[in-house]
Design a protein around this motif. Structure first.
Motif, PDB file in Angstrom:
ATOM      1  N   LEU A 111      -6.597  11.880   3.854  1.00  0.00           N
ATOM      2  CA  LEU A 111      -5.573  10.945   3.357  1.00  0.00           C
ATOM      3  C   LEU A 111      -4.212  11.629   3.297  1.00  0.00           C
ATOM      4  N   GLU A 113      -7.782  -0.755   0.374  1.00  0.00           N
ATOM      5  CA  GLU A 113      -6.897  -1.680  -0.337  1.00  0.00           C
ATOM      6  C   GLU A 113      -5.569  -1.044  -0.709  1.00  0.00           C
ATOM      7  N   ALA A 114      -5.613   0.261  -1.018  1.00  0.00           N
ATOM      8  CA  ALA A 114      -4.477   0.888  -1.703  1.00  0.00           C
ATOM      9  C   ALA A 114      -3.619   1.803  -0.830  1.00  0.00           C
ATOM     10  N   ILE A 115      -4.210   2.376   0.212  1.00  0.00           N
ATOM     11  CA  ILE A 115      -3.489   3.392   0.994  1.00  0.00           C
ATOM     12  C   ILE A 115      -3.366   2.919   2.436  1.00  0.00           C
ATOM     13  N   LYS A 170       0.839  -1.189   0.000  1.00  0.00           N
ATOM     14  CA  LYS A 170       0.000   0.000   0.000  1.00  0.00           C
ATOM     15  C   LYS A 170       0.881   1.248   0.000  1.00  0.00           C
ATOM     16  N   PHE A 171       0.326   2.343  -0.491  1.00  0.00           N
ATOM     17  CA  PHE A 171       1.036   3.616  -0.424  1.00  0.00           C
ATOM     18  C   PHE A 171       1.209   4.024   1.046  1.00  0.00           C
ATOM     19  N   ALA A 172       2.390   4.494   1.382  1.00  0.00           N
ATOM     20  CA  ALA A 172       2.753   4.969   2.728  1.00  0.00           C
ATOM     21  C   ALA A 172       2.951   3.845   3.737  1.00  0.00           C
ATOM     22  N   GLN A 173       2.936   2.601   3.265  1.00  0.00           N
ATOM     23  CA  GLN A 173       3.194   1.459   4.164  1.00  0.00           C
ATOM     24  C   GLN A 173       4.611   1.579   4.734  1.00  0.00           C
ATOM     25  N   ILE A 232      -9.626   2.722  -1.088  1.00  0.00           N
ATOM     26  CA  ILE A 232      -8.606   3.319  -0.215  1.00  0.00           C
ATOM     27  C   ILE A 232      -8.111   2.278   0.798  1.00  0.00           C
TER      28      ILE A 232
END
Lengths: 252, 252
Positions: free
Chosen positions: B89, B141-143, B13-16, B139
């Protein structure tokens, strides 16, 4: 604004390093995108083909957003374009084990052509348009959108208009020539005159040709795509990061 | 539906793995969130404090979305909530080199309280609400949204109403008690009755207390936060993945 260092410290984008060589099929309504995708059906075991997610737009948990947008654009253009953006992101990031993905349209045509046109014709007010633009900027930062080749099915608006009249899809029945002319200019600004960021190379095809003549154009794109893959371009997301000056555009 | 395997193949994910121990301050309008954040200003060299991005909502490239939403919610609730989601976000994923981030509100209260309430009171029609819900799922799922502790400033709607009348912030001038009661119930459903997914542990504070008495409540939260950090909870995003049954909630 985030500095480059800050961007790096936000980690990887979502879907980074997961996508194969990806071709985006772009063009006006009536430019023959569906016919083009059908031509590639013969490779369906090796290729993930994703058509424009129109069926999703017709049924958002029981609500037909596409229909609402046509009937009352001042009210529904914003939720419609927000949902279109989402469904295109789902297509861009969908997992696949194939070496090639072909998408009908993309988040780029949504942004540079359709949202832009709805803003210019007043369906989207500035507050709505600005909100969508801020989302596009965040998506650029957070979500990886693979794009290795754009195939632009270039038509004259008049030819597109005749084709639409002939096929008579229900929701297109009242599309006026003027609308096709506006969309045509936005596609041209983006893909021919390079007035928008260039994310990858563009192959321009003469989509005014009749079906029997366009096959040779399709074969040209086929060669171009499979050549690129055989040169080992698959799974190289950095291809989207080339600067505009490094992009080239072949002409028919 | 994507299978677990497909999700994994979509990458990180983004920012993981980029976020420190993160505390979300939740509560009704008038529950004292700003006062709470001000208490933590003394740690500003060690803590990233992010207030609710109201100023952004007042100026989206020159457009005051907050004002439009108050004046014509049927038209503006959707773009407003879409933009609120985006700005939250941005707060959740903002890069920091501090060991602690404290956020005023979160994407969870946007989703479970404010969007829900606008749907129930008719400001959001089903097609708009469904679009926002689909975005929330994507979101998820992705962020990556880091959340280690929620501090719930629990007030009775009547106390909140009195405080709002006393402070007289311009945009809150017409907030009726009924609205605060509805928001209160949605907060209670989420944070007390656990009728929503639980993303992390919840510390409930008695925010009906007067300023002079609430300091001891603040000190309790301070101890709780710094204890967690000293036990090495920072930079452990898996904390958000615990199942609801593993979450605990302390009571005052």
């Amino acid at each position: 604004m985030a500095t480059a260092k800050e961007c790096i410290s936000k980690g990887q984008k979502f879907a980074q390093n997961t996508q194969p060589y990806t071709v985006l099929i772009e063009g006006n309504i009536g430019s023959g995108k569906t016919t083009f995708l059908n031509y590639f059906q013969k490779y369906k075991n090796e290729v993930t083909l994703i058509t424009e997610p129109v069926e999703k737009w017709r049924n958002v948990n029981g609500v037909n957003l596409l229909d609402k947008m046509y009937k009352d654009p001042k009210k529904w253009a914003m939720p419609f374009q927000s949902y279109v953006t989402l469904t295109l992101l789902q297509a861009h990031t969908a997992a696949t084990d194939k070496k090639l993905k072909i998408l009908e349209r993309s988040i780029y045509s949504a942004r540079y052509c359709f949202v832009e046109n709805m803003y210019r014709n007043g369906s989207l007010e500035p507050g709505m348009y600005n909100t969508l633009q801020e989302w596009f900027k965040f998506i650029d930062e957070a979500i990886h959108v693979q794009a290795d080749l754009i195939i632009y099915l270039r038509t004259s608006p008049e030819v597109a208009y005749e084709r639409i009249r002939e096929r008579a899809r229900s929701e297109e029945s009242c599309v006026p020539l003027k609308y096709l002319q506006e969309l045509h200019e936005l596609h041209e600004d983006w893909l021919i005159h390079h007035r928008r960021p260039q994310h990858c190379k563009v192959l321009v095809m003469d989509a005014d040709l009749k079906l029997e003549d366009i096959i040779s154009e399709y074969q040209r794109s086929e060669t171009s795509i499979f050549d690129a893959i055989s040169r080992g371009h698959e799974h190289k997301p950095e291809a989207v990061l080339v600067s505009p000056s490094k992009c080239y555009r072949s002409r028919p």
